[in-house]
Every structure is written in structure tokens, then in C-alpha cells.
Design a protein around this motif. Structure first.
Motif, PDB file in Angstrom:
ATOM      1  N   HIS A 133      41.765  35.648  53.673  1.00 30.63           N
ATOM      2  CA  HIS A 133      42.688  36.384  52.814  1.00 30.63           C
ATOM      3  C   HIS A 133      42.754  35.750  51.429  1.00 30.63           C
ATOM      4  O   HIS A 133      42.739  36.449  50.403  1.00 30.63           O
ATOM      5  N   ALA A 134      42.798  34.415  51.377  1.00 30.33           N
ATOM      6  CA  ALA A 134      42.857  33.709  50.095  1.00 30.33           C
ATOM      7  C   ALA A 134      41.615  33.973  49.259  1.00 30.33           C
ATOM      8  O   ALA A 134      41.702  34.183  48.046  1.00 30.33           O
ATOM      9  N   PHE A 135      40.447  33.982  49.904  1.00 27.06           N
ATOM     10  CA  PHE A 135      39.200  34.218  49.179  1.00 27.06           C
ATOM     11  C   PHE A 135      39.193  35.620  48.567  1.00 27.06           C
ATOM     12  O   PHE A 135      38.704  35.827  47.450  1.00 27.06           O
ATOM     13  N   GLU A 136      39.762  36.590  49.303  1.00 27.75           N
ATOM     14  CA  GLU A 136      39.856  37.953  48.784  1.00 27.75           C
ATOM     15  C   GLU A 136      40.851  38.041  47.633  1.00 27.75           C
ATOM     16  O   GLU A 136      40.616  38.745  46.644  1.00 27.75           O
ATOM     17  N   ILE A 137      41.966  37.317  47.752  1.00 26.32           N
ATOM     18  CA  ILE A 137      42.977  37.322  46.694  1.00 26.32           C
ATOM     19  C   ILE A 137      42.413  36.744  45.408  1.00 26.32           C
ATOM     20  O   ILE A 137      42.635  37.281  44.310  1.00 26.32           O
ATOM     21  N   ILE A 138      41.669  35.650  45.515  1.00 28.55           N
ATOM     22  CA  ILE A 138      41.161  34.931  44.344  1.00 28.55           C
ATOM     23  C   ILE A 138      40.409  35.863  43.396  1.00 28.55           C
ATOM     24  O   ILE A 138      40.567  35.796  42.182  1.00 28.55           O
ATOM     25  N   GLY A 139      39.608  36.743  43.942  1.00 29.52           N
ATOM     26  CA  GLY A 139      38.826  37.638  43.088  1.00 29.52           C
ATOM     27  C   GLY A 139      39.645  38.704  42.396  1.00 29.52           C
ATOM     28  O   GLY A 139      39.249  39.213  41.346  1.00 29.52           O
ATOM     29  N   ASN A 140      40.808  39.055  42.975  1.00 33.01           N
ATOM     30  CA  ASN A 140      41.544  40.223  42.484  1.00 33.01           C
ATOM     31  C   ASN A 140      42.858  39.904  41.789  1.00 33.01           C
ATOM     32  O   ASN A 140      43.594  40.821  41.423  1.00 33.01           O
ATOM     33  N   VAL A 141      43.180  38.616  41.600  1.00 27.91           N
ATOM     34  CA  VAL A 141      44.414  38.257  40.901  1.00 27.91           C
ATOM     35  C   VAL A 141      44.386  38.812  39.478  1.00 27.91           C
ATOM     36  O   VAL A 141      43.399  38.661  38.756  1.00 27.91           O
ATOM     37  N   ASN A 142      45.465  39.477  39.099  1.00 26.45           N
ATOM     38  CA  ASN A 142      45.637  39.915  37.713  1.00 26.45           C
ATOM     39  C   ASN A 142      45.948  38.673  36.879  1.00 26.45           C
ATOM     40  O   ASN A 142      47.067  38.185  36.865  1.00 26.45           O
ATOM     41  N   LEU A 143      44.954  38.160  36.189  1.00 33.21           N
ATOM     42  CA  LEU A 143      45.076  36.842  35.562  1.00 33.21           C
ATOM     43  C   LEU A 143      46.088  36.810  34.432  1.00 33.21           C
ATOM     44  O   LEU A 143      46.725  35.782  34.198  1.00 33.21           O
ATOM     45  N   GLU A 144      46.260  37.916  33.734  1.00 32.78           N
ATOM     46  CA  GLU A 144      47.234  37.941  32.636  1.00 32.78           C
ATOM     47  C   GLU A 144      48.627  38.283  33.139  1.00 32.78           C
ATOM     48  O   GLU A 144      49.615  38.031  32.462  1.00 32.78           O
ATOM     49  N   GLY A 145      48.709  38.893  34.318  1.00 35.12           N
ATOM     50  CA  GLY A 145      50.002  39.182  34.918  1.00 35.12           C
ATOM     51  C   GLY A 145      50.774  40.291  34.250  1.00 35.12           C
ATOM     52  O   GLY A 145      51.972  40.428  34.464  1.00 35.12           O
ATOM     53  N   THR A 146      50.110  41.110  33.433  1.00 35.59           N
ATOM     54  CA  THR A 146      50.793  42.213  32.763  1.00 35.59           C
ATOM     55  C   THR A 146      50.298  43.539  33.323  1.00 35.59           C
ATOM     56  O   THR A 146      49.228  43.636  33.915  1.00 35.59           O
ATOM     57  N   TYR A 147      51.100  44.583  33.132  1.00 40.58           N
ATOM     58  CA  TYR A 147      50.779  45.889  33.697  1.00 40.58           C
ATOM     59  C   TYR A 147      49.457  46.450  33.177  1.00 40.58           C
ATOM     60  O   TYR A 147      48.698  47.059  33.913  1.00 40.58           O
ATOM     61  N   ASP A 148      49.220  46.252  31.884  1.00 36.72           N
ATOM     62  CA  ASP A 148      48.078  46.912  31.270  1.00 36.72           C
ATOM     63  C   ASP A 148      46.796  46.085  31.343  1.00 36.72           C
ATOM     64  O   ASP A 148      45.775  46.469  30.789  1.00 36.72           O
ATOM     65  N   SER A 149      46.825  44.956  32.035  1.00 34.00           N
ATOM     66  CA  SER A 149      45.642  44.104  32.109  1.00 34.00           C
ATOM     67  C   SER A 149      44.885  44.340  33.415  1.00 34.00           C
ATOM     68  O   SER A 149      45.478  44.469  34.478  1.00 34.00           O
ATOM     69  N   THR A 150      43.575  44.411  33.317  1.00 35.13           N
ATOM     70  CA  THR A 150      42.719  44.520  34.504  1.00 35.13           C
ATOM     71  C   THR A 150      41.780  43.323  34.601  1.00 35.13           C
ATOM     72  O   THR A 150      40.752  43.383  35.271  1.00 35.13           O
ATOM     73  N   ILE A 151      42.148  42.223  33.920  1.00 37.90           N
ATOM     74  CA  ILE A 151      41.309  41.028  33.923  1.00 37.90           C
ATOM     75  C   ILE A 151      41.492  40.275  35.234  1.00 37.90           C
ATOM     76  O   ILE A 151      42.588  39.862  35.583  1.00 37.90           O
ATOM     77  N   SER A 152      40.417  40.125  35.972  1.00 43.22           N
ATOM     78  CA  SER A 152      40.398  39.356  37.213  1.00 43.22           C
ATOM     79  C   SER A 152      39.071  38.612  37.270  1.00 43.22           C
ATOM     80  O   SER A 152      38.148  38.896  36.496  1.00 43.22           O
ATOM     81  N   LEU A 153      38.958  37.666  38.197  1.00 39.16           N
ATOM     82  CA  LEU A 153      37.687  36.956  38.334  1.00 39.16           C
ATOM     83  C   LEU A 153      36.577  37.910  38.765  1.00 39.16           C
ATOM     84  O   LEU A 153      35.433  37.788  38.320  1.00 39.16           O
ATOM     85  N   SER A 154      36.901  38.874  39.630  1.00 39.90           N
ATOM     86  CA  SER A 154      35.899  39.856  40.056  1.00 39.90           C
ATOM     87  C   SER A 154      35.414  40.687  38.876  1.00 39.90           C
ATOM     88  O   SER A 154      34.218  40.917  38.712  1.00 39.90           O
ATOM     89  N   ALA A 155      36.360  41.149  38.046  1.00 33.72           N
ATOM     90  CA  ALA A 155      35.987  41.949  36.884  1.00 33.72           C
ATOM     91  C   ALA A 155      35.169  41.129  35.896  1.00 33.72           C
ATOM     92  O   ALA A 155      34.184  41.622  35.325  1.00 33.72           O
ATOM     93  N   MET A 156      35.541  39.858  35.703  1.00 32.83           N
ATOM     94  CA  MET A 156      34.793  38.996  34.787  1.00 32.83           C
ATOM     95  C   MET A 156      33.385  38.741  35.313  1.00 32.83           C
ATOM     96  O   MET A 156      32.417  38.721  34.550  1.00 32.83           O
ATOM     97  N   LYS A 157      33.277  38.555  36.633  1.00 35.36           N
ATOM     98  CA  LYS A 157      31.956  38.347  37.230  1.00 35.36           C
ATOM     99  C   LYS A 157      31.098  39.601  37.086  1.00 35.36           C
ATOM    100  O   LYS A 157      29.912  39.531  36.747  1.00 35.36           O
ATOM    101  N   LEU A 158      31.715  40.765  37.338  1.00 35.96           N
ATOM    102  CA  LEU A 158      31.002  42.033  37.236  1.00 35.96           C
ATOM    103  C   LEU A 158      30.499  42.276  35.823  1.00 35.96           C
ATOM    104  O   LEU A 158      29.399  42.790  35.608  1.00 35.96           O
ATOM    105  N   ASN A 159      31.309  41.886  34.825  1.00 37.64           N
ATOM    106  CA  ASN A 159      30.959  42.120  33.422  1.00 37.64           C
ATOM    107  C   ASN A 159      30.131  40.991  32.818  1.00 37.64           C
ATOM    108  O   ASN A 159      29.774  41.043  31.642  1.00 37.64           O
ATOM    109  N   GLY A 160      29.853  39.956  33.605  1.00 36.20           N
ATOM    110  CA  GLY A 160      29.003  38.865  33.139  1.00 36.20           C
ATOM    111  C   GLY A 160      29.653  37.945  32.127  1.00 36.20           C
ATOM    112  O   GLY A 160      28.946  37.290  31.349  1.00 36.20           O
ATOM    113  N   ASN A 161      31.001  37.885  32.093  1.00 39.04           N
ATOM    114  CA  ASN A 161      31.668  37.018  31.110  1.00 39.04           C
ATOM    115  C   ASN A 161      32.545  35.979  31.778  1.00 39.04           C
ATOM    116  O   ASN A 161      33.653  35.676  31.330  1.00 39.04           O
TER     117      ASN A 161
END
Length: 654
Positions: A133-161
Motif C-alpha cells: 500500500h505504501a509503495f502505491e501511495i508514494i507514486g500518487n501523493v499530491n506533492l504540492e497538496g493543493t487542489y489544482d496540482s497534479t504533480i506526483s512522483l508518477s506524473a514526474m516519472k511519466l513526463n521524464g522530469n
């Protein structure tokens, strides 16, 4: 000796988690807070070191080969999980062993080899459940913690940044590693550490800091008593005052607020004097409420902790009070945040004025923010759904306001004022408001960065206590408008044109798979409920469902069956599987149970067909059961229906 080590140095060493340590138990709250704090430090200054605490170790029987971890194993395990997720190929990562827990060692060995697909059997293993469960959470945490942010480790990995954050994590995130002497009695030390007394919390330090500025002794007593009452978040604030105090503070019916009466409370009002036997027999106040009052009062307790705790509630009050300072909605550094407020702002609000605001916003919180009747945290609530094969015991969300009732005492023949509670709004609006507020809560469950709570508190003006008389229609309109703005902030284009090309574009936009913001699913469920109950449109859903904490995105047509999918009628196979039409929110345990099953098997399983199925998931299961299959055409058509619903969101809620 340099005790500070960066994550790269820590990971290069070998550690053993001894048998006397408990299993890994960090969940959504701890991991989210951990990653958000690191990401905030990274964005603030990517060249400055960020310290995340200490790691206490002992060489013991392992000599120079490895360290035995005495304290800090939850943090260390999380660091290893993050490192495996980041998948840095040129980094040497030492072994993390667990005494007599071979399945856990096998889990980490699998991650080391790049095995991140977990079987249903793995997910049912009690030793592995939280780790997966923790491994799944790590990829999907909303890193900025705001409503309009979609920045997560998964999204950053997908976008190569991901490279810059990874470099920061390994080079600049620091631990203080303390090695205990070789003659340490580890068992005794561990016991002492786990039984040591609590340190003074920051909100208690802040209380003392503010009280020190009060010169009048009576006001100090009043300040302390009311502050302490506000800090008890699991019962309505009126419960902490007797009938005389309630009338002074909240009016004859207990449902108003008179802030200026705070300063007129005295020692005696707050129980700060001795009582004679005659006083007690005559039922004069000798505590928060007399025994007679307590006997007549309605029990009204709830669990506020999943919503907010007192330190984070204080942050909201600070932000609403000192509006010229940019105050983050996080209590992690409460005193540091308070000290960052310019002295000119601090002195503009007296301690007693701050107390009035604190009590006012507590009244707002009690009356206008939904609570849970049960002490159910995230995963417990999910398990309750899954384990209820005979029917789900509803979560019983509450939205209540206080009311005074006179109750007859059958022995003394006297009427006593009793504190009771009733729905905040009339029936026409009550259920809709509960659905709307719980939709926001289950989506944004973290106690930190709870912007929707800041918005709701900010609708009310402490200088105008009559603002508590807001109408149900006005309150609903404001909170729904806020919700629509949050959806708009996701910056997802709408599919207003007809034709396959337009549909294909919309599927591309909504083909994010497990990276789809959970808000999208919960918002769709709310739209479906309003359209069904208010607008009388038959979507075939269960209208009495409750929003609950669901934190896994399920592919109804599973990804493991990808090779069996024919050429997609829309775009490519992977896009079809990951589009909104094939996805729904489920509980973590349900995701483990359903992982690799055929759609018809999922839809027909009685454990997952209770009356509390979310509307979107219910529709998908209805289609599957009716057609006896779930394929590309079903995914495509359901996707278009959901897009139509989203496009019509304003008219549905009007």
C-alpha cells in the motif's frame, strides 16, 4: 564524527529491523506528509540540506557488517520504498533485512530486481499489506497538496522530469544517525524510549506564548479555559460549558455567538472556586455542567480527527486572522510559522480578540463541517465496507447544530435547560450538503493543506456573528461554486464537439489511468447523485450511498488481460484501458481482491455489490451484468456518458 548523512549515504549501508520492532505501519497520512515536506524543501531551495529526523542504531551481533535499528525504522523503510520507486540505476542500495520475516525480505529483493507487480496473494499477506500500500501511495501523493496540482512522483516519472527531485532526495535530504555504545542494553533502551513521557506540544507552547501577554489574571483564566475547550475536537464546543456559560456565550437557544461576553466571564463562571454542600445540593455549577444537566443532555460525539486535529485547526485560525502573511496550511512548524508573522500584525490582534476568533471558528467548524459518527480512519472504513457481505453499515456522516430544550426532571419537578442537537439545515438541503461536504473530505483527507476547510471557515466573519445565520441555499451555492472552481483548476479540456475525433481527444485527456486525480471520480459520483435525486434522472444508482475513503483506482477491464483486447475502436489498447470509462475508485482491500479478475466476475461478486457502491462503479457493474461482458464498446460508451455528465456539471448543479 559527522552524524549527519544524506539519503545516498544511509542507503549504502546494511540494516536489520530486529524482531522486537513492530511491522511497518505508515499509511496515507504519514507518507503524504513526509513526501510533501521534502518536496516543499526541494522547491524552496534545491541546494539546501533538509533534515528529516534521526536514526538510532546499534552494531551488536552484526559487527561491522550491518546496523540493528533501534529507532527510526518506519522512516528508514519509507526511504527504501521511495528509493526503489525512483529506480536510480547507478545507486548502490544496501540490504534492509527483517529478523524472521522472510516474506518482507523477499518483497524488497523483488523491488531491487524491478518487480513492482504485486499479486492478490501478496496483497493479502499481513506482513506485506502495508508495504505494498505504501509503495502505491508514494507514486500518487499530491506533492504540492493543493487542489489544482497534479504533480506526483508518477506524473514526474511519466513526463521524464524526475531527475532534479531524485538528485535532491539522495544528496540533500539528511538523517542524523546516532550509533549507540557497544555495551548498551538494547531491550531496556527500546522500552524506555517507548514509555518516555510526552514532550510539550507546539500548540501548548503557543498557548503559553499568547497568554504571557495578558496582564489581567481573570482574563488569563478565561483564556486558558476556552482555549482548552476549543482543543477538544471530538465533541461540540457547547458541551464544555454549563448552562449559564452557554447562555452568555451562545445565547438563550445556544445557537448564536456573543464574543463580547467572553471578557465578562469570571472565575466563578468557569468553576474556579470552592463550593459548599448547600451549593451542590442546589445544583449550582461545579464543573463544565451540573450533574443534572449532564443527565438530561443528548450525547453528541463524533470523530473529528480524520477531518482536522487541533494544531492544524489553529493554523486555519492564524491564516484567517493574519491575512497579510502567507501562512501555509500545515502545523508541522507551528511556532516557526507564528514567529514569522510580523510583530505589527501580531500586536494588531489582542490575545482576547484572538480567543474570540478561535471560539467563533470552532463554532463554525462544529456546525458547518461534516463529521463522522464513528472513530473510523481511512483504511478501517474501507475494511468495514469489504467485510460487510450482508450489507454495508453506513458511515453515518453528521452535520449538526446545537439547540436548547427544557427537560422535565421527574423527581424534582423542575425544568432544566438541556443541550440537544438537530440537523444544521432543513431536510431539503441537509442530505445534499452532507454528500457535498463528504465528497470534499474523502477526496482531500489530509489534515494539512485542507483548502476546502479554509474556504468554509472564511465564509463567516467573526466581527459579524450573525453570519452564522447563513441560509442553506446560500451555503450550498457557495460550496458548490467552490467545488466547480476546483474542477476547473484541473485544466482538463471539455469534449463539446461531436464525432469520433472529438471523443478520441477526450479519451486522451482522461486516459491517465492510476494518475487520474481522485477528485474526478468523487465529483462524478456527486454529479450522478444530484442528477438522480434532485433532477430525477434515472442513472440506475443507489441513491442512499455514502461517500467513504477509497484510495485505489481500479481498471474494471484489468491491465493483465491487455493482450486479449482486440484493436481498439477508439485509439490504442493502452489508452482504452486507462481512460475514464474503464476506471473507478475502490478500497485498497477491494483492489487486492479484484486485481486480476474478469469484469463479469467482479460485477457478480456479492461482496462488491452492496448498496454502498459508488454511483460510477454501480453503473459499470450494471452494464457488465446486463451485457454479460465488459469490452471496448462498453468502455467507449460509458466514457462518453461520463464526459457528457462532466460537460453539463453547471446545469446539473444549478
Amino acid at each position: 564524527m559527522n552524524l549527519a548523512k544524506n539519503i545516498e549515504q544511509v542507503l549504502s549501508q546494511n540494516y536489520t529491523i530486529p524482531l522486537y520492532q513492530r511491522n511497518y505501519n505508515w499509511g496515507n497520512n504519514e507518507i503524504t506528509s513526509f513526501l510533501q515536506d521534502i518536496y516543499h524543501a526541494f522547491r524552496t531551495n534545491p541546494l539546501q540540506n533538509y533534515y528529516i529526523g534521526s536514526l538510532i542504531v546499534f552494531r551488536g551481533k552484526y559487527g561491522t557488517e550491518r546496523f540493528e535499528v533501534i529507532d527510526g525504522q518506519q522512516r528508514l523503510t519509507t526511504i527504501h520504498l521511495i528509493a526503489r520507486f525512483l529506480s536510480i540505476g547507478n545507486l548502490t542500495i544496501g540490504k534492509l533485512k527483517y529478523d524472521s520475516r522472510r516474506d518482507v525480505e523477499a518483497f524488497f529483493n523483488g523491488l531491487e530486481k524491478g518487480h513492482i507487480a504485486f499479486s492478490a496473494l501478496d496483497k493479502e499477506n499481513k506482513n506485506l499489506e502495508n508495504l505494498i500500500h505504501a509503495f502505491e501511495i508514494i507514486g500518487n501523493v499530491n506533492l504540492e497538496g493543493t487542489y489544482d496540482s497534479t504533480i506526483s512522483l508518477s506524473a514526474m516519472k511519466l513526463n521524464g522530469n524526475l531527475a532534479d527531485f531524485s538528485a535532491y532526495f539522495f544528496k540533500h535530504v539528511m538523517l542524523v544517525e546516532v550509533e549507540m555504545p557497544s555495551d548498551t542494553d538494547v531491550a531496556s533502551y527500546f522500552e524506555i524510549m517507548n514509555n518516555r513521557g510526552k514532550q510539550l506540544q507546539e500548540h501548548e507552547i503557543l498557548k503559553a506564548h499568547i497568554m504571557a501577554k495578558i496582564t489581567e489574571s481573570n482574563h488569563r483564566v478565561v483564556f486558558g479555559k476556552i482555549w482548552d475547550a476549543c482543543s477538544e475536537m471530538n465533541a461540540p464546543i457547547q458541551k464544555f460549558f454549563n448552562s449559564d456559560q452557554r447562555e452568555k456565550l451562545f445565547g438563550k437557544m445556544y445557537d448564536e455567538f456573543y464574543p463580547n461576553n467572553i471578557e465578562h466571564l469570571v472565575y466563578e463562571d468557569l468553576g474556579e472556586h470552592s463550593f459548599s454542600l448547600v451549593d451542590m445540593l442546589e445544583d449550582k455549577s461545579f464543573g463544565p455542567s451540573s450533574q443534572e444537566e449532564q443527565n438530561n443532555e443528548t450525547e453528541e460525539e463524533y470523530d473529528s480527527l480524520p477531518i482536522i486535529d487541533f494544531p492544524n485547526f489553529l493554523i486555519h485560525v492564524l491564516k484567517l486572522t493574519y491575512r497579510n502573511t502567507d501562512i501555509p496550511l500545515s502545523s508541522d512548524k507551528l511556532m516557526r510559522i507564528y514567529k514569522s508573522i510580523p510583530m505589527s500584525e501580531i500586536t494588531s490582534v489582542s490575545p482576547m480578540e484572538f480567543l474570540k476568533r478561535l471560539l467563533f471558528y470552532r463554532v463554525v467548524f462544529d456546525r458547518f463541517v461534516v463529521k463522522s459518527e464513528y472513530g473510523i480512519e481511512d483504511d478501517d472504513q474501507e475494511d468495514k465496507i469489504l467485510d460487510s457481505s450482508a450489507g454495508f453499515s453506513r458511515s453515518r456522516w453528521k452535520l449538526k447544530k446545537p439547540i436548547m430544550k427544557l427537560v422535565n426532571n421527574k423527581y424534582r419537578g423542575k425544568k432544566y435547560p438541556s443541550l440537544s442537537f438537530q440537523n444544521t439545515f432543513e431536510d431539503r438541503y441537509q442530505e445534499r450538503m452532507i454528500k457535498l461536504l463528504t465528497m470534499l473530505q474523502v477526496t482531500y483527507r489530509q489534515r494539512k493543506n485542507k483548502n476546502y476547510l479554509q474556504y468554509i471557515l472564511g465564509l463567516f466573519d467573526p466581527s459579524r456573528p450573525q453570519s452564522l445565520k447563513i441560509t442553506a441555499q446560500e451555503f450550498l451555492k457557495k460550496v458548490e461554486s467552490f467545488t466547480l472552481r476546483q474542477f476547473g483548476n484541473l485544466n482538463i479540456s471539455e469534449s463539446s464537439d461531436d464525432g469520433i475525433d472529438s471523443a478520441s481527444k477526450s479519451i486522451n485527456l482522461y486516459a491517465q489511468g492510476t494518475n487520474t486525480p481522485h477528485f474526478v471520480f468523487n465529483f462524478i459520483d456527486y454529479l450522478l447523485w444530484v442528477d438522480s435525486v434532485v433532477n430525477k434522472v434515472d442513472h440506475g444508482i443507489n441513491q442512499n450511498f455514502d461517500f467513504v475513503y477509497l484510495n485505489s483506482i481500479e481498471h474494471h477491464y484489468p491491465q493483465v488481460l491487455l493482450e486479449h483486447l482486440a484493436n481498439s475502436i477508439v485509439i490504442e489498447k493502452k489508452v482504452t484501458l486507462n481512460c475514464l470509462g474503464n476506471l473507478c475508485l475502490v478500497s485498497r482491500r477491494a483492489n487486492a481482491k479484484l486485481n486480476d479478475r474478469e469484469p463479469i466476475g467482479k460485477a457478480g461478486d456479492q461482496r462488491f455489490s452492496s448498496s454502498n457502491l459508488s454511483p460510477k462503479r454501480k453503473i459499470m457493474y450494471n452494464i457488465t451484468n446486463k451485457n454479460k461482458h465488459w469490452g471496448e464498446q462498453d468502455i467507449y460508451e460509458h466514457h462518453l456518458e461520463m464526459m457528457k455528465l462532466i460537460d453539463n456539471r453547471v446545469s446539473i448543479l444549478s
